[in-house]
Write a protein that holds these residues in place. Structure first.
Motif, mmCIF file in Angstrom:
data_model
loop_
_atom_site.group_PDB
_atom_site.id
_atom_site.type_symbol
_atom_site.label_atom_id
_atom_site.label_comp_id
_atom_site.label_asym_id
_atom_site.label_seq_id
_atom_site.Cartn_x
_atom_site.Cartn_y
_atom_site.Cartn_z
ATOM 1 N N GLY A 4 -21.333 -89.448 -6.929
ATOM 2 C CA GLY A 4 -22.498 -88.619 -7.239
ATOM 3 C C GLY A 4 -23.037 -87.908 -6.015
ATOM 4 O O GLY A 4 -23.389 -86.729 -6.074
ATOM 5 N N ARG A 5 -23.095 -88.612 -4.887
ATOM 6 C CA ARG A 5 -23.564 -87.993 -3.641
ATOM 7 C C ARG A 5 -22.614 -86.885 -3.192
ATOM 8 O O ARG A 5 -23.049 -85.814 -2.772
ATOM 9 C CB ARG A 5 -23.733 -89.039 -2.547
ATOM 10 C CG ARG A 5 -24.998 -89.852 -2.671
ATOM 11 C CD ARG A 5 -25.244 -90.698 -1.430
ATOM 12 N NE ARG A 5 -24.191 -91.676 -1.202
ATOM 13 C CZ ARG A 5 -24.133 -92.886 -1.761
ATOM 14 N NH1 ARG A 5 -25.088 -93.263 -2.592
ATOM 15 N NH2 ARG A 5 -23.154 -93.712 -1.488
ATOM 16 N N THR A 6 -21.319 -87.161 -3.298
ATOM 17 C CA THR A 6 -20.327 -86.146 -2.913
ATOM 18 C C THR A 6 -20.437 -84.923 -3.800
ATOM 19 O O THR A 6 -20.420 -83.778 -3.327
ATOM 20 C CB THR A 6 -18.908 -86.736 -2.993
ATOM 21 O OG1 THR A 6 -18.826 -87.860 -2.115
ATOM 22 C CG2 THR A 6 -17.861 -85.711 -2.601
ATOM 23 N N TRP A 7 -20.556 -85.145 -5.107
ATOM 24 C CA TRP A 7 -20.685 -84.045 -6.063
ATOM 25 C C TRP A 7 -21.940 -83.229 -5.761
ATOM 26 O O TRP A 7 -21.908 -82.002 -5.722
ATOM 27 C CB TRP A 7 -20.718 -84.610 -7.468
ATOM 28 C CG TRP A 7 -20.765 -83.594 -8.572
ATOM 29 C CD1 TRP A 7 -20.769 -82.232 -8.469
ATOM 30 C CD2 TRP A 7 -20.828 -83.863 -9.960
ATOM 31 N NE1 TRP A 7 -20.824 -81.656 -9.705
ATOM 32 C CE2 TRP A 7 -20.864 -82.637 -10.640
ATOM 33 C CE3 TRP A 7 -20.870 -85.026 -10.707
ATOM 34 C CZ2 TRP A 7 -20.935 -82.539 -12.021
ATOM 35 C CZ3 TRP A 7 -20.933 -84.919 -12.088
ATOM 36 C CH2 TRP A 7 -20.959 -83.695 -12.726
ATOM 37 N N ALA A 8 -23.049 -83.900 -5.536
ATOM 38 C CA ALA A 8 -24.302 -83.205 -5.250
ATOM 39 C C ALA A 8 -24.213 -82.410 -3.947
ATOM 40 O O ALA A 8 -24.693 -81.275 -3.864
ATOM 41 C CB ALA A 8 -25.453 -84.201 -5.185
ATOM 42 N N THR A 9 -23.560 -82.968 -2.935
ATOM 43 C CA THR A 9 -23.402 -82.275 -1.661
ATOM 44 C C THR A 9 -22.568 -81.019 -1.815
ATOM 45 O O THR A 9 -22.952 -79.933 -1.355
ATOM 46 C CB THR A 9 -22.762 -83.209 -0.616
ATOM 47 O OG1 THR A 9 -23.599 -84.352 -0.434
ATOM 48 C CG2 THR A 9 -22.555 -82.509 0.709
ATOM 49 N N LEU A 10 -21.424 -81.149 -2.466
ATOM 50 C CA LEU A 10 -20.549 -79.993 -2.653
ATOM 51 C C LEU A 10 -21.202 -78.907 -3.506
ATOM 52 O O LEU A 10 -21.098 -77.723 -3.200
ATOM 53 C CB LEU A 10 -19.220 -80.423 -3.263
ATOM 54 C CG LEU A 10 -18.296 -81.180 -2.320
ATOM 55 C CD1 LEU A 10 -17.077 -81.700 -3.059
ATOM 56 C CD2 LEU A 10 -17.875 -80.301 -1.161
ATOM 57 N N SER A 11 -21.876 -79.320 -4.564
ATOM 58 C CA SER A 11 -22.508 -78.315 -5.415
ATOM 59 C C SER A 11 -23.643 -77.616 -4.675
ATOM 60 O O SER A 11 -23.853 -76.412 -4.855
ATOM 61 C CB SER A 11 -23.020 -78.938 -6.710
ATOM 62 O OG SER A 11 -24.065 -79.850 -6.461
ATOM 63 N N THR A 12 -24.347 -78.317 -3.813
ATOM 64 C CA THR A 12 -25.401 -77.701 -3.017
ATOM 65 C C THR A 12 -24.817 -76.686 -2.048
ATOM 66 O O THR A 12 -25.357 -75.582 -1.881
ATOM 67 C CB THR A 12 -26.199 -78.773 -2.249
ATOM 68 O OG1 THR A 12 -26.781 -79.668 -3.190
ATOM 69 C CG2 THR A 12 -27.284 -78.156 -1.387
ATOM 70 N N LEU A 13 -23.698 -77.024 -1.416
ATOM 71 C CA LEU A 13 -23.048 -76.088 -0.503
ATOM 72 C C LEU A 13 -22.589 -74.830 -1.236
ATOM 73 O O LEU A 13 -22.793 -73.705 -0.770
ATOM 74 C CB LEU A 13 -21.855 -76.759 0.186
ATOM 75 C CG LEU A 13 -22.187 -77.856 1.191
ATOM 76 C CD1 LEU A 13 -20.912 -78.558 1.631
ATOM 77 C CD2 LEU A 13 -22.932 -77.292 2.383
ATOM 78 N N ILE A 14 -21.977 -75.015 -2.395
ATOM 79 C CA ILE A 14 -21.479 -73.874 -3.177
ATOM 80 C C ILE A 14 -22.627 -72.997 -3.657
ATOM 81 O O ILE A 14 -22.583 -71.771 -3.544
ATOM 82 C CB ILE A 14 -20.609 -74.369 -4.348
ATOM 83 C CG1 ILE A 14 -19.310 -74.964 -3.789
ATOM 84 C CG2 ILE A 14 -20.328 -73.262 -5.341
ATOM 85 C CD1 ILE A 14 -18.491 -75.732 -4.805
ATOM 86 N N GLN A 15 -23.683 -73.619 -4.178
ATOM 87 C CA GLN A 15 -24.822 -72.838 -4.654
ATOM 88 C C GLN A 15 -25.535 -72.125 -3.506
ATOM 89 O O GLN A 15 -26.016 -71.013 -3.668
ATOM 90 C CB GLN A 15 -25.810 -73.721 -5.423
ATOM 91 C CG GLN A 15 -25.317 -74.147 -6.775
ATOM 92 C CD GLN A 15 -25.074 -72.966 -7.702
ATOM 93 O OE1 GLN A 15 -25.768 -71.965 -7.668
ATOM 94 N NE2 GLN A 15 -24.071 -73.092 -8.537
ATOM 95 N N SER A 16 -25.586 -72.756 -2.336
ATOM 96 C CA SER A 16 -26.207 -72.107 -1.176
ATOM 97 C C SER A 16 -25.426 -70.858 -0.795
ATOM 98 O O SER A 16 -26.020 -69.824 -0.465
ATOM 99 C CB SER A 16 -26.259 -73.062 0.016
ATOM 100 O OG SER A 16 -27.118 -74.127 -0.251
ATOM 101 N N ALA A 17 -24.100 -70.953 -0.839
ATOM 102 C CA ALA A 17 -23.280 -69.774 -0.533
ATOM 103 C C ALA A 17 -23.530 -68.675 -1.556
ATOM 104 O O ALA A 17 -23.711 -67.506 -1.198
ATOM 105 C CB ALA A 17 -21.807 -70.164 -0.506
ATOM 106 N N LYS A 18 -23.573 -69.033 -2.836
ATOM 107 C CA LYS A 18 -23.809 -68.037 -3.885
ATOM 108 C C LYS A 18 -25.177 -67.386 -3.731
ATOM 109 O O LYS A 18 -25.312 -66.171 -3.909
ATOM 110 C CB LYS A 18 -23.701 -68.682 -5.267
ATOM 111 C CG LYS A 18 -22.291 -69.035 -5.664
ATOM 112 C CD LYS A 18 -22.292 -69.688 -7.037
ATOM 113 C CE LYS A 18 -20.915 -70.087 -7.490
ATOM 114 N NZ LYS A 18 -20.947 -70.735 -8.822
#
Length: 78
Positions: A28-42
């Motif tokens: 869950g932490r990994t998923w949340a971290t990756l999704s935050t990085l992707i959304q920040s880029a978008k």
């Protein structure tokens, strides 16, 4: 009225909430971290794949931790 801001952050918040059901706490932490990085880029109008590729390559090559701010999506050179 904060509807514009709420619509902008909704995808990020929903993915973080969904990460609670990733199977275990680490996943869950990994998923949340990756999704935050992707959304920040978008949100910074940066191609997430190009940015993540360049960032991970630089980190693997020994990018100095004192200059980590230069790797953020808002500093990405297209």
């Amino acid at each position: 009225d904060s509807n514009i801001v709420e619509r902008a952050i909704r995808p990020q918040a929903i993915v973080r909430k969904n990460s609670l059901f990733a199977g275990n706490a680490g996943g869950g932490r990994t998923w949340a971290t990756l999704s935050t990085l992707i959304q920040s880029a978008k949100m910074n109008e940066v191609d997430p794949l190009a940015w993540l590729t360049q960032t991970l390559e630089r980190i693997a090559a020994g990018w100095p931790s004192s200059e980590i701010d230069a790797l953020m999506p808002w500093n990405f050179k297209k």
